[in-house]
Design a protein around this motif. Structure first.
Motif, PDB file in Angstrom:
ATOM      1  N   ARG A   1       0.802   4.301  -1.775  1.00 21.83           N
ATOM      2  CA  ARG A   1       0.467   4.019  -3.169  1.00 21.83           C
ATOM      3  C   ARG A   1       0.723   2.564  -3.536  1.00 21.83           C
ATOM      4  N   GLY A   2       1.536   1.890  -2.719  1.00 25.57           N
ATOM      5  CA  GLY A   2       1.844   0.492  -2.998  1.00 25.57           C
ATOM      6  C   GLY A   2       0.690  -0.421  -2.639  1.00 25.57           C
ATOM      7  N   LYS A   3       0.772  -1.646  -3.094  1.00 29.69           N
ATOM      8  CA  LYS A   3      -0.294  -2.621  -2.854  1.00 29.69           C
ATOM      9  C   LYS A   3       0.140  -3.743  -1.917  1.00 29.69           C
ATOM     10  N   LYS A   4       1.424  -3.755  -1.538  1.00 28.02           N
ATOM     11  CA  LYS A   4       1.893  -4.810  -0.662  1.00 28.02           C
ATOM     12  C   LYS A   4       1.580  -4.462   0.791  1.00 28.02           C
ATOM     13  N   PRO A   5       1.118  -5.431   1.567  1.00 29.00           N
ATOM     14  CA  PRO A   5       0.787  -5.191   2.972  1.00 29.00           C
ATOM     15  C   PRO A   5       2.012  -5.232   3.883  1.00 29.00           C
TER      16      PRO A   5
ATOM     17  N   ASP B   1      -4.299  -3.423   5.388  1.00 33.66           N
ATOM     18  CA  ASP B   1      -3.868  -3.651   6.757  1.00 33.66           C
ATOM     19  C   ASP B   1      -2.358  -3.896   6.787  1.00 33.66           C
ATOM     20  N   TYR B   2      -1.727  -3.459   7.866  1.00 34.97           N
ATOM     21  CA  TYR B   2      -0.296  -3.708   8.078  1.00 34.97           C
ATOM     22  C   TYR B   2      -0.113  -4.262   9.482  1.00 34.97           C
ATOM     23  N   THR B   3       0.654  -5.333   9.598  1.00 35.84           N
ATOM     24  CA  THR B   3       0.811  -6.019  10.881  1.00 35.84           C
ATOM     25  C   THR B   3       2.282  -6.229  11.248  1.00 35.84           C
ATOM     26  N   HIS B   4       3.182  -5.416  10.707  1.00 36.73           N
ATOM     27  CA  HIS B   4       4.609  -5.625  10.957  1.00 36.73           C
ATOM     28  C   HIS B   4       5.045  -5.161  12.341  1.00 36.73           C
TER      29      HIS B   4
END
Length: 403
Positions: free
Chosen positions: A166-170, A131-134
């Protein structure tokens, strides 16, 4: 091809990647599919209603065997395109209505909702990958850069962001500065080296990937109202690397060439109804461009008739096809190359003809128009409609004096 009546307002459209089939997502929650041929004849393929709430967005699998539909119901429906039935339902995929969906890779989808939340999905799994909430306002469009495996998102909060799937940071790897304008649509040109964004105030903002994503490097004014949809031309056209199709809320589907900037002409006219979505069939390499507005019809326009002459070469004949207008001709009050501060026209409400089975669907349509602040203001030279020919543009001769 004659206009295809669908009986309700179209929120999104998607083409089968290999077959001559087009799918439409409607305000009343239905998904309608139509088959068409080279002669422009069409017939119904299937009709189904996964939800009573509006279907806002569609996309197909790589081979076209599956169609994903989502929208106000907050669920993701997987439709078997061979049988026209729902094969899987992901309930409560988002906490807010979903506004965009896009297939990124064979086993990865992205969805964005009205609150700015972005989710990545594996169709084989029930839970989201990440999930991304930026973003804090609605997600308006997605662009996939396959070379970097990056997802570019535009939002009503005025920023563009870059997500490395490919990254793991949200969190995104980059996010632009506030552009002080709602970003509504996005498309890549010049083999992906540049990205063009359509805005609420009618300006095309150009980002250069080699210069980073902090701010746009160029702004092209001229559209009298918001640019809600963008897509590229098939690669078979010589100018496809820098020519885009723009769908505006003034109802005109235009062909605009960048570098140098030229208005090539009007491809389709939806009258007073805003254009929400445009797409080219056969994976963007076909001959038909579909455009959908608020007029309850799917308009299919033959690109060959617009851009090619009898020998199949690109046509630039002003008397039969299009007129060419330099960028400086679009707005004579601004100097060449200037960055224009465009004022948002006063708020207004476009006339909408819609067939809905519930009041909630009607409210959904009105809420989207309010969110995007659709407006109908006074016309400028770019908005003129010719009564003599479909692809001509009316221009007062005195308009070009002193240029």
């Amino acid at each position: 091809m004659p206009d295809i009546p669908v009986g309700s307002q179209i929120f999104d459209l998607a083409f089968h990647p290999t077959h001559s089939t087009v799918y439409t997502g409607l305000l009343n929650g239905k998904v309608k599919a139509f088959r068409y041929d080279e002669q422009g004849q069409y017939e119904d393929s299937f009709v189904l209603r996964p939800s009573k709430r509006s279907c806002r967005c569609l996309d197909t699998s790589e081979d076209g065997s599956r169609l994903w539909a989502t929208g106000k119901a907050k669920a993701i429906f997987t439709i078997d395109t061979a049988t026209g039935t729902v094969s899987e339902t992901r309930k409560n995929a988002h906490n807010s209505p979903v506004n965009r969906i896009k297939r990124l890779m064979p086993q990865m989808l992205s969805t964005g909702d009205d609150d700015g939340v972005i989710k990545l999905w594996d169709p084989r799994m029930s839970d989201p990958i990440r999930d991304y909430t930026h973003h804090y306002d609605f997600i308006s469009d997605f662009l996939w850069l396959d070379d970097k495996k990056q997802l570019i998102t535009t939002s009503g909060d005025g920023t563009l962001s870059v997500i490395d799937v490919r990254g793991k940071k949200p969190e995104p790897v980059a996010q632009s500065e506030d552009q002080e304008d709602e970003l509504l649509s996005i498309v890549a040109i010049r083999s992906g080296s540049k990205v063009v964004v359509g805005t609420q105030t009618g300006i095309l903002s150009v980002f250069n990937r080699s210069h980073g994503w902090g701010d746009c490097v160029d702004r092209v004014p001229g559209h009298p109202q918001s640019i809600d949809a963008l897509c590229t031309l098939p690669s078979s056209y010589p100018s496809s690397h820098s020519t885009i199709l723009t769908g505006s809320s003034d109802g005109l589907l235009r062909a605009v060439q960048l570098f140098p900037t030229k208005l090539l002409g009007v491809v389709a006219d939806h009258g007073s109804f805003p254009i929400e979505r445009i797409a080219v069939d056969l994976g963007g390499e076909g001959r038909w461009v579909g455009s959908a507005g608020h007029d309850d019809t799917l308009k299919m326009t033959d690109l060959r008739a617009i851009f090619e002459d009898e020998e199949g070469e690109e046509a630039v004949d002003e008397s039969e096809n299009v007129q060419i207008i330099q960028a400086s001709d679009i707005d004579p009050q601004e100097p060449d190359g200037a960055v224009v501060e465009t004022q948002v026209p006063p708020e207004g409400t476009a006339a909408v003809n819609e067939t809905s089975d519930s009041d909630e669907d009607v409210r959904d349509s009105h809420s989207l128009k309010e969110k995007k602040r659709k407006s109908k203001s006074s016309k400028n030279a770019l908005a003129g409609r010719s009564k003599k020919a479909r692809n001509q543009i009316d221009a007062d001769p005195s308009f070009f004096k002193g240029l």
